[in-house]
Design an enzyme around this catalytic site. Structure first.
Site, PDB file in Angstrom:
ATOM      1  N   GLY A  48      31.934 -10.500  51.730  1.00 33.50           N
ATOM      2  CA  GLY A  48      31.311  -9.510  50.871  1.00 33.50           C
ATOM      3  C   GLY A  48      30.624  -8.465  51.744  1.00 33.50           C
ATOM      4  O   GLY A  48      29.403  -8.309  51.697  1.00 33.50           O
ATOM      5  N   SER A  50      31.352  -4.985  52.309  1.00 36.37           N
ATOM      6  CA  SER A  50      31.675  -3.565  52.205  1.00 36.37           C
ATOM      7  C   SER A  50      30.600  -2.689  51.585  1.00 36.37           C
ATOM      8  O   SER A  50      30.668  -1.461  51.679  1.00 36.37           O
ATOM      9  CB  SER A  50      32.979  -3.386  51.412  1.00 36.37           C
ATOM     10  OG  SER A  50      32.894  -4.009  50.144  1.00 36.37           O
ATOM     11  N   TYR A  53      23.799  -5.272  50.740  1.00 35.66           N
ATOM     12  CA  TYR A  53      23.237  -6.154  51.753  1.00 35.66           C
ATOM     13  C   TYR A  53      24.303  -6.696  52.699  1.00 35.66           C
ATOM     14  O   TYR A  53      24.029  -6.922  53.883  1.00 35.66           O
ATOM     15  CB  TYR A  53      22.479  -7.307  51.097  1.00 35.66           C
ATOM     16  CG  TYR A  53      21.118  -6.919  50.584  1.00 35.66           C
ATOM     17  CD1 TYR A  53      20.150  -6.416  51.459  1.00 35.66           C
ATOM     18  CD2 TYR A  53      20.777  -7.045  49.242  1.00 35.66           C
ATOM     19  CE1 TYR A  53      18.892  -6.058  50.998  1.00 35.66           C
ATOM     20  CE2 TYR A  53      19.517  -6.686  48.775  1.00 35.66           C
ATOM     21  CZ  TYR A  53      18.579  -6.189  49.662  1.00 35.66           C
ATOM     22  OH  TYR A  53      17.331  -5.837  49.210  1.00 35.66           O
ATOM     23  N   GLU A  75      38.422  -4.168  47.999  1.00 34.77           N
ATOM     24  CA  GLU A  75      38.238  -2.744  47.770  1.00 34.77           C
ATOM     25  C   GLU A  75      39.570  -2.049  47.510  1.00 34.77           C
ATOM     26  O   GLU A  75      40.630  -2.552  47.873  1.00 34.77           O
ATOM     27  CB  GLU A  75      37.525  -2.099  48.964  1.00 34.77           C
ATOM     28  CG  GLU A  75      36.127  -2.640  49.222  1.00 34.77           C
ATOM     29  CD  GLU A  75      35.119  -2.311  48.118  1.00 34.77           C
ATOM     30  OE1 GLU A  75      35.438  -1.465  47.250  1.00 34.77           O
ATOM     31  OE2 GLU A  75      34.015  -2.889  48.136  1.00 34.77           O
ATOM     32  N   ASP A 111      40.857 -11.013  47.310  1.00 34.50           N
ATOM     33  CA  ASP A 111      39.965 -11.819  46.480  1.00 34.50           C
ATOM     34  C   ASP A 111      39.362 -12.951  47.302  1.00 34.50           C
ATOM     35  O   ASP A 111      40.028 -13.938  47.607  1.00 34.50           O
ATOM     36  CB  ASP A 111      40.754 -12.371  45.292  1.00 34.50           C
ATOM     37  CG  ASP A 111      39.901 -13.240  44.370  1.00 34.50           C
ATOM     38  OD1 ASP A 111      38.673 -13.324  44.588  1.00 34.50           O
ATOM     39  OD2 ASP A 111      40.467 -13.828  43.427  1.00 34.50           O
ATOM     40  N   ALA A 140      29.240 -10.273  45.191  1.00 30.70           N
ATOM     41  CA  ALA A 140      28.755  -9.917  43.855  1.00 30.70           C
ATOM     42  C   ALA A 140      29.967  -9.536  43.026  1.00 30.70           C
ATOM     43  O   ALA A 140      30.638  -8.554  43.321  1.00 30.70           O
ATOM     44  CB  ALA A 140      27.773  -8.765  43.924  1.00 30.70           C
ATOM     45  N   TYR A 235      16.489 -11.778  34.038  1.00 29.62           N
ATOM     46  CA  TYR A 235      16.982 -12.069  35.381  1.00 29.62           C
ATOM     47  C   TYR A 235      16.680 -13.512  35.784  1.00 29.62           C
ATOM     48  O   TYR A 235      17.515 -14.390  35.611  1.00 29.62           O
ATOM     49  CB  TYR A 235      16.415 -11.080  36.417  1.00 29.62           C
ATOM     50  CG  TYR A 235      17.232 -11.112  37.695  1.00 29.62           C
ATOM     51  CD1 TYR A 235      18.239 -10.182  37.917  1.00 29.62           C
ATOM     52  CD2 TYR A 235      17.040 -12.111  38.650  1.00 29.62           C
ATOM     53  CE1 TYR A 235      19.024 -10.240  39.064  1.00 29.62           C
ATOM     54  CE2 TYR A 235      17.820 -12.185  39.788  1.00 29.62           C
ATOM     55  CZ  TYR A 235      18.808 -11.245  39.997  1.00 29.62           C
ATOM     56  OH  TYR A 235      19.592 -11.323  41.108  1.00 29.62           O
ATOM     57  N   VAL A 270      18.578  -0.438  44.835  1.00 35.71           N
ATOM     58  CA  VAL A 270      19.596   0.093  43.935  1.00 35.71           C
ATOM     59  C   VAL A 270      20.968  -0.352  44.445  1.00 35.71           C
ATOM     60  O   VAL A 270      21.360  -0.029  45.561  1.00 35.71           O
ATOM     61  CB  VAL A 270      19.535   1.624  43.866  1.00 35.71           C
ATOM     62  CG1 VAL A 270      20.613   2.158  42.922  1.00 35.71           C
ATOM     63  CG2 VAL A 270      18.161   2.088  43.399  1.00 35.71           C
ATOM     64  N   THR A 271      21.660  -1.132  43.647  1.00 32.89           N
ATOM     65  CA  THR A 271      23.038  -1.530  43.944  1.00 32.89           C
ATOM     66  C   THR A 271      23.875  -1.328  42.688  1.00 32.89           C
ATOM     67  O   THR A 271      23.343  -1.137  41.589  1.00 32.89           O
ATOM     68  CB  THR A 271      23.127  -3.013  44.356  1.00 32.89           C
ATOM     69  OG1 THR A 271      22.763  -3.836  43.224  1.00 32.89           O
ATOM     70  CG2 THR A 271      22.215  -3.326  45.527  1.00 32.89           C
TER      71      THR A 271
END
Length: 390
Positions: A48, A50, A53, A75, A111, A140, A235, A270-271
């Site tokens: 993960g 790209s 974080y 991607e 994947d 994510a 959350y 912010v993501t």
């Protein structure tokens, strides 16, 4: 082609190659300005890698420790005149910069939940790195297909036990309204844990261990979030929170198997993922204002540099009573949370931009996709088809 931001809901469907490259370079420059880090991992796998974080972790380990890195991500390349995804452009820029510094920067696009990508990653480690010293797990995704059963699970953003009503922010229209969300059922909770919990993290570590590509004492890190009481119903106490609890508990499982594992609790940033969560964009806008005023604000790169410079201690991290690394310590300072809590009941659509840092939120959101970066000519023609070295 000239590329402009096109926003639909909480997603920007275009991205800018020059802007993404500038954003990556800003993070690299930040690490260079802080100075080299001593010791640390020299061969790093980032699952993960790209955006967010994961990308910042890869930048810090490469340009801070001088580590060779292998990144796994999912991607989209450019096609038929359509720009590639931001993560594609980010990775292309990182790869070029790392290789220019003489570092290995391998990339696997596919994947990460699948056995095929795990097998391809193992083969690449054997060929290029031999073994890895650190595995960073930073996925994510809204859905996951179990590689054993073939069943696909989808996550949901819902409270657990009872409905939840609270202020939320429509970031497109700059309107604050009250939103009520009905609780998840047991199947939705279980499915969200399947997608966002620690099951796949264990599968990765088991596969790497069985293949013999983990160096002796190789450690692994994953990332989570707790947040303030105002966001807990949607959350931490909601479906995502159940998944994050599972992820955090997985660290103990992996450690018992002989893979030292920790979860870092990061601050709100912010993501793409956080933009979709009700309440969170409003909370983040207020939080940013307070933390910037107090000189405590951090983005992803500042967080990840502090993680490895101050908290990780080369595999002997500073942790709380639950064995978690607390990078949210500045966000959760009582004086910060009390200031946010005081602003919360007073914020309206009319005073949003006055009493919050919604402008900063918007800037960070656009920069995720390569827009709003200083020094980039957004009126110029750019080549959307950017190659990425494998």
């Amino acid at each position: 082609m000239v590329i402009k931001p096109k926003i639909r809901g909480f997603v920007c469907i275009t991205s800018h190659p020059a802007g993404c490259a500038a954003h990556v370079q800003e993070e690299i420059d930040y690490v260079a300005k802080q100075g080299a880090l001593e010791g640390g991992p020299k061969r790093v796998l980032v699952v993960g890698s790209s955006t967010g974080y994961g990308l910042s972790s890869r930048i810090v380990t490469a340009f801070g420790f001088g580590a060779d890195t292998l990144g796994v991500f999912f991607e989209r390349p450019s096609s038929n005149g359509r720009p590639a995804s931001a993560g594609w452009y980010n990775t292309a820029a990182f790869t070029a910069a790392a290789e220019a510094k003489g570092l290995y920067a391998g990339n696997i696009n596919g994947d990460a939940f699948s056995q095929e990508i795990k097998d391809k990653t193992i083969a690449t480690i054997r060929e290029k790195l031999g073994q890895v010293d650190l595995v960073i797990y930073s996925l994510a995704s809204p859905r996951r297909t179990d590689p054993v059963s073939g069943e696909t699970y989808k996550s949901v953003l819902k409270p657990v036990g009872s409905s939840f009503a609270a202020k939320t922010l429509d970031t497109d229209k700059k309107i604050i309204s009250e939103q009520t969300i009905e609780p998840a059922n047991e199947q939705e909770i279980a499915d969200t844990v399947k997608v966002m919990g620690g099951e796949d993290w264990v599968m990765w570590m088991d596969a790497l261990s069985e293949a013999g590509v983990l160096a002796e004492g190789a450690a692994t890190l994953a990332y989570s979030y707790i947040g303030p009481e105002v966001t807990h119903p949607i959350y931490r106490s909601g479906t995502i929170g159940k998944a994050k609890e599972h992820l955090e508990n997985t660290a103990a499982t992996l450690t018992a198997k002989g893979h030292p594992a920790w979860v870092a609790i990061n601050k709100a940033v912010v993501t793409q993922a956080s933009s979709a969560i009700p309440v969170v964009p409003l909370y983040v806008s207020l939080l940013f204002k307070i933390m910037k005023e107090k000189g405590l604000h951090e983005g992803c790169i500042e967080q990840m540099y502090r993680l490895f410079a101050e908290k990780y201690n080369n595999g002997q991290p500073e942790t709380d009573e639950a064995k978690r690394i607390r990078l949210d310590d500045w966000e959760m300072k009582p004086e910060v949370q009390e200031a946010v809590k005081a602003l919360w009941p007073t914020v309206t659509s009319e005073n949003l931009e006055e009493i919050s840092d919604f402008a900063g939120y918007q800037k960070d959101f656009l920069q995720l996709f390569g827009f709003g970066l200083d020094g980039v000519d957004y009126e110029a023609d750019v080549e959307a088809d950017v190659p990425m070295d494998a």
